[in-house]
Design a protein around this motif. Structure first.
Motif, short mmCIF file in Angstrom:
data_model
loop_
_atom_site.label_atom_id
_atom_site.label_comp_id
_atom_site.label_asym_id
_atom_site.label_seq_id
_atom_site.Cartn_x
_atom_site.Cartn_y
_atom_site.Cartn_z
N TYR A 117 20.82 -11.08 -28.62
CA TYR A 117 22.03 -11.23 -27.78
C TYR A 117 21.95 -12.56 -27.02
CZ TYR A 117 25.48 -9.27 -24.34
OH TYR A 117 26.56 -9.00 -23.54
N ASN A 159 17.78 -7.16 -14.94
CA ASN A 159 18.04 -6.11 -15.93
C ASN A 159 18.23 -6.66 -17.35
OD1 ASN A 159 20.54 -7.15 -15.24
ND2 ASN A 159 21.61 -5.20 -15.39
N PHE A 160 18.63 -7.94 -17.47
CA PHE A 160 18.70 -8.61 -18.77
C PHE A 160 18.02 -9.98 -18.59
CE2 PHE A 160 21.87 -5.39 -19.19
CZ PHE A 160 21.84 -5.04 -20.54
N MET A 189 21.11 -12.76 -19.58
CA MET A 189 21.87 -13.24 -18.43
C MET A 189 21.54 -14.70 -18.12
SD MET A 189 23.83 -10.71 -17.89
CE MET A 189 23.61 -10.29 -19.62
N ARG A 246 23.57 -16.57 -20.97
CA ARG A 246 25.02 -16.39 -20.74
C ARG A 246 25.53 -17.44 -19.75
NH1 ARG A 246 26.92 -10.39 -19.35
NH2 ARG A 246 27.81 -10.21 -21.40
N THR A 250 24.78 -13.39 -11.05
CA THR A 250 24.94 -12.01 -11.53
C THR A 250 23.99 -11.15 -10.71
OG1 THR A 250 25.58 -12.63 -13.77
CG2 THR A 250 24.69 -10.42 -13.49
N GLU A 265 29.34 -12.24 -11.13
CA GLU A 265 29.41 -11.01 -11.95
C GLU A 265 28.64 -9.97 -11.17
OE1 GLU A 265 28.47 -8.12 -13.78
OE2 GLU A 265 27.31 -9.27 -15.27
N ARG A 306 21.39 3.19 -22.10
CA ARG A 306 20.84 1.86 -22.42
C ARG A 306 20.11 1.34 -21.18
NH1 ARG A 306 25.08 -2.87 -22.37
NH2 ARG A 306 23.89 -4.61 -23.19
N THR A 334 22.45 -1.02 -16.23
CA THR A 334 23.35 -2.12 -16.58
C THR A 334 24.60 -2.01 -15.71
OG1 THR A 334 24.90 -1.27 -18.24
CG2 THR A 334 22.65 -1.71 -19.00
N CYS A 335 25.25 -3.15 -15.47
CA CYS A 335 26.44 -3.15 -14.62
C CYS A 335 27.61 -2.45 -15.30
CB CYS A 335 26.88 -4.58 -14.32
SG CYS A 335 25.60 -5.58 -13.65
N VAL A 336 27.54 -2.33 -16.63
CA VAL A 336 28.66 -1.75 -17.37
C VAL A 336 28.36 -0.32 -17.83
CG1 VAL A 336 29.69 -3.92 -18.12
CG2 VAL A 336 27.85 -2.94 -19.47
N ALA A 352 30.63 -5.56 -25.05
CA ALA A 352 30.19 -6.92 -24.70
C ALA A 352 29.65 -7.66 -25.92
CB ALA A 352 29.12 -6.87 -23.62
N PHE A 404 33.72 -11.57 -20.31
CA PHE A 404 32.96 -10.52 -19.61
C PHE A 404 33.06 -10.82 -18.12
CE2 PHE A 404 29.35 -8.48 -17.71
CZ PHE A 404 29.06 -7.38 -18.50
#
Ligand code: SIN
Length: 460
Positions: free
Chosen positions: A88, A134-135, A139, A142, A210, A233, A261, A266-268, A422, A428
């Motif tokens: 990703y 978290n990523f 992140m 991105r 983020t 974000e 996940r 995750t924020c989503v 995503a 996003f």
């Protein structure tokens, strides 16, 4: 810089390594390098920048396994998910290596015969990027990939929990031939002191962050001191709506994918699952079976699906949300308790109702609360009744309803029969307290470009 701070594996409590512990003076030195590097980087063509970004993507992919293991050690993500995250992360670099070449301008129809009007797009300038744990790789790319593609220099401050992945990504950039001053990483155990020079310095033209809404609001106010461009974000509190005409089995697999996940961090993540009363029983039975089957364990084990939470504060929040819901009448059909160390059992809660914290705040843990509803209007109102507006999901086979509800949901991202929307080339980001701006795709590049209008009066 001789001072360091320890990075701790949340699964074992063991020390993973140490990261340089930067001070405000180190931050000032990084700003000087970034400011000096900016005009040289801006002067390169988008094709030259794209070549370097592609080489960086290659180095990231060549190091997929090592990066994945590092991420898992730093923050506890199951190894299979970490490998997916490296791909990703590389996907953002891949996309922006090309998209930088499409930062088109406009020739505006003139109002005066002797004038030509141009709108061009130029890099905003040196960027301060702040990324979450978290990523730890996606992140970073991105933000950094579009900034570099646009012609900006970047100083990145990663979260204290996962600084080593960010350091490694910057090393890979240099190994790929990228100038070290153009993408620098500043790691610290004192983010407030280290961030201050960035906010005070008007030459740093952009903040991208983020993380939580709470911290985002503070940074937003700080960025106002020197009127920086801002992308935020922030937190989410995603509703997942399952209507009576939904494909129940598919909805259940996607609840599992989006809710569990990264152990729900995750924020989503689906934070509230609204199920039509007529299918509630069927959904609860299938979800309970799926939640019970989740494998909790050592995140380095290939079979593990749920690892630990990142730290004690994260675990305490999840524990408090579940305890509050149960005290107010909810029932844990599966799980409901903290496990060993920083683990929390994958949990399915039913009889969840208004007034419980879990329906008001982002939980960031492996807990799926079920609420039932009877009408479309009622569930849209409940879904929108929050300060947050990042991601929402809805499950239906009715095309009219899919459009109607997705248009009515006050969110930046809506997944219609899709729990994982995503992707690097799509926008996003959120509305309301979930943030400002968009990352990903052409929208993500715009965040690092200023429009310059040039009016040319031609000689008579
Ligand atoms: C996030 O939770 O902040 C990012 C999730 C994603 O990109 O899918």
């Amino acid at each position: 810089m001789s001072r360091t701070f320890n990075v701790i594996n949340p699964a074992t409590g063991a020390r993973v390594g140490a990261a340089p512990d930067a001070s405000a003076d180190d931050a000032r030195a990084a700003i000087e390098r970034s400011v000096a590097a900016f005009p040289l980087w801006k002067a390169k063509t988008a094709f030259e920048r794209g070549d370097l970004l592609r080489r960086w993507r290659d180095r990231i992919l060549q190091n997929e396994d090592a990066l994945a293991r590092l991420m898992t050690a730093e923050m506890g993500k199951p190894i299979t998910e970490s490998r997916g995250e490296v791909k990703y992360a590389a996907g953002f670099v891949d996309w922006y290596a090309e998209e930088g070449k499409r930062a088109y301008g406009d020739l505006i129809p003139t109002h005066a015969a002797g004038k030509r009007l141009l709108a061009t797009r130029q890099p905003v300038g040196p960027v301060y990027a702040v990324t979450p744990w978290n990523f730890p790789s996606a992140m970073v790319t991105r933000k950094v990939a579009p900034a570099l593609a646009a012609g900006c220099s970047v100083v990145l401050k990663p979260a204290e929990q996962s600084p080593l992945t960010a350091i490694r990504l910057a090393e890979l950039w240099v190994e790929a031939g990228g100038p070290a001053e153009v993408f620098q990483v500043v790691t610290t155990s004192d983010p407030v002191a280290v961030s201050e020079p960035f906010f005070a310095d008007a030459r740093v033209r952009k903040l991208t962050f983020t993380g939580s809404t709470e911290v985002g609001k503070l940074l937003y106010a700080q960025a106002a001191r020197t009127v920086k461009r801002v992308s935020l974000e922030l937190g989410g509190h995603a509703p997942f709506l399952i209507f009576e005409d939904a494909d129940i089995a598919h909805a259940v697999t996607q609840v599992m994918a989006t809710k569990f996940r990264n152990a729900g961090q995750t924020c989503v993540c689906a934070n509230r699952i609204y199920v039509h009363a007529s299918i509630r029983e069927a959904v609860v039975v299938q979800l309970a079976e799926a939640v019970r089957a989740l494998r909790v364990g050592d995140p380095l084990d290939e079979a593990t699906q749920i690892g630990p939470l990142v730290d004690r504060a994260g675990l305490d929040k999840v524990t408090a949300h579940v305890a509050d819901a149960i005290a107010k009448g909810a029932r844990a059909v599966v799980g409901g308790q903290a496990g060993q160390g920083l683990y929390f059992e994958p949990t399915l809660l039913v009889d969840v109702a208004a007034g419980m914290r879990i329906l008001e705040e982002e939980t960031f843990g492996p807990v799926a609360p079920i609420v039932s509803f009877t009408s479309e209007a009622e569930v849209i109102a409940a879904a929108n009744d929050t300060p947050y507006g990042l991601a929402a999901y809805l499950w239906t086979r009715d095309l009219g309803r899919a459009f109607r509800v997705s248009e009515a949901l006050d969110y930046g991202i809506v997944g219609v029969n899709d729990g994982l929307p995503a992707t690097p080339h799509a926008p996003f980001g959120g509305v309301k307290a979930s943030g400002v701006g968009r990352e990903g795709g052409r929208w993500g590049l715009d965040e690092y470009l200023d429009v310059k209008y040039v009016s040319i009066a031609l000689p008579a």
